[in-house]
Design a protein around this motif. Structure first.
Motif, PDB file in Angstrom:
ATOM      1  N   LEU A 146      33.596  46.034  44.061  1.00 35.60           N
ATOM      2  CA  LEU A 146      32.664  44.907  43.479  1.00 35.60           C
ATOM      3  C   LEU A 146      31.126  45.270  44.017  1.00 35.60           C
ATOM      4  CD1 LEU A 146      34.694  41.663  44.764  1.00 35.60           C
ATOM      5  CD2 LEU A 146      34.698  42.753  42.516  1.00 35.60           C
ATOM      6  N   ASP A 147      30.216  44.892  42.991  1.00 35.83           N
ATOM      7  CA  ASP A 147      28.946  44.903  43.404  1.00 35.83           C
ATOM      8  C   ASP A 147      28.445  43.683  44.052  1.00 35.83           C
ATOM      9  OD1 ASP A 147      28.965  43.387  41.380  1.00 35.83           O
ATOM     10  OD2 ASP A 147      27.646  44.649  39.885  1.00 35.83           O
ATOM     11  N   HIS A 148      27.276  43.658  44.264  1.00 41.28           N
ATOM     12  CA  HIS A 148      26.615  42.490  45.017  1.00 41.28           C
ATOM     13  C   HIS A 148      26.237  41.236  43.954  1.00 41.28           C
ATOM     14  CE1 HIS A 148      25.334  40.495  48.745  1.00 41.28           C
ATOM     15  NE2 HIS A 148      24.342  40.002  48.015  1.00 41.28           N
ATOM     16  N   THR A 149      26.928  41.021  42.807  1.00 37.73           N
ATOM     17  CA  THR A 149      26.527  40.246  41.890  1.00 37.73           C
ATOM     18  C   THR A 149      27.064  38.665  42.120  1.00 37.73           C
ATOM     19  OG1 THR A 149      28.492  40.704  40.428  1.00 37.73           O
ATOM     20  CG2 THR A 149      26.462  41.854  40.195  1.00 37.73           C
ATOM     21  N   HIS A 150      26.603  37.811  41.517  1.00 41.34           N
ATOM     22  CA  HIS A 150      27.025  36.446  41.543  1.00 41.34           C
ATOM     23  C   HIS A 150      28.718  36.451  41.330  1.00 41.34           C
ATOM     24  CE1 HIS A 150      26.654  32.061  42.726  1.00 41.34           C
ATOM     25  NE2 HIS A 150      27.199  32.003  41.529  1.00 41.34           N
ATOM     26  N   ARG A 151      28.983  37.109  40.454  1.00 37.76           N
ATOM     27  CA  ARG A 151      30.459  37.057  39.645  1.00 37.76           C
ATOM     28  C   ARG A 151      31.281  37.580  41.014  1.00 37.76           C
ATOM     29  NH1 ARG A 151      32.761  41.475  36.497  1.00 37.76           N
ATOM     30  NH2 ARG A 151      34.933  40.426  35.918  1.00 37.76           N
TER      31      ARG A 151
END
Length: 86
Positions: A22-27
């Motif tokens: 996962l990237d560091h996005t809010h999602r």
């Protein structure tokens, strides 16, 4: 699923593993919150490498992420070695 580097620092290792999937996005933060039941602030600490998840949260992350499971095994010195077919 080898990582480029294998840090020996637990929080940094978990953060690296989380970024593999996962990237560091809010999602991504919301997804980790659903997986673990942890608060948003707590998950942000994990993603930043400032803190690492404890017991139940770590198990929940490993349940959903091969990268986390790999890192935990590596930190414990328990690398998975696949046997070659003869």
């Amino acid at each position: 699923m080898p990582l480029v580097d294998e840090p020996t620092d637990y929080p940094a290792a978990i953060a690296m593993a989380r970024h593999e999937k996962l990237d560091h996005t809010h999602r991504a933060i919301k997804m980790a919150m659903r997986w673990t039941g942890a608060s948003e602030r707590t998950v942000k600490y994990w993603f930043s490498g400032e803190r690492g998840p404890s017991g139940d949260h770590l198990i929940a992350l490993a349940r959903h992420s091969d990268a986390v499971l790999y890192v935990v095994r590596a930190l414990a010195g328990r690398h998975i070695v696949e046997e070659a077919d003869d």
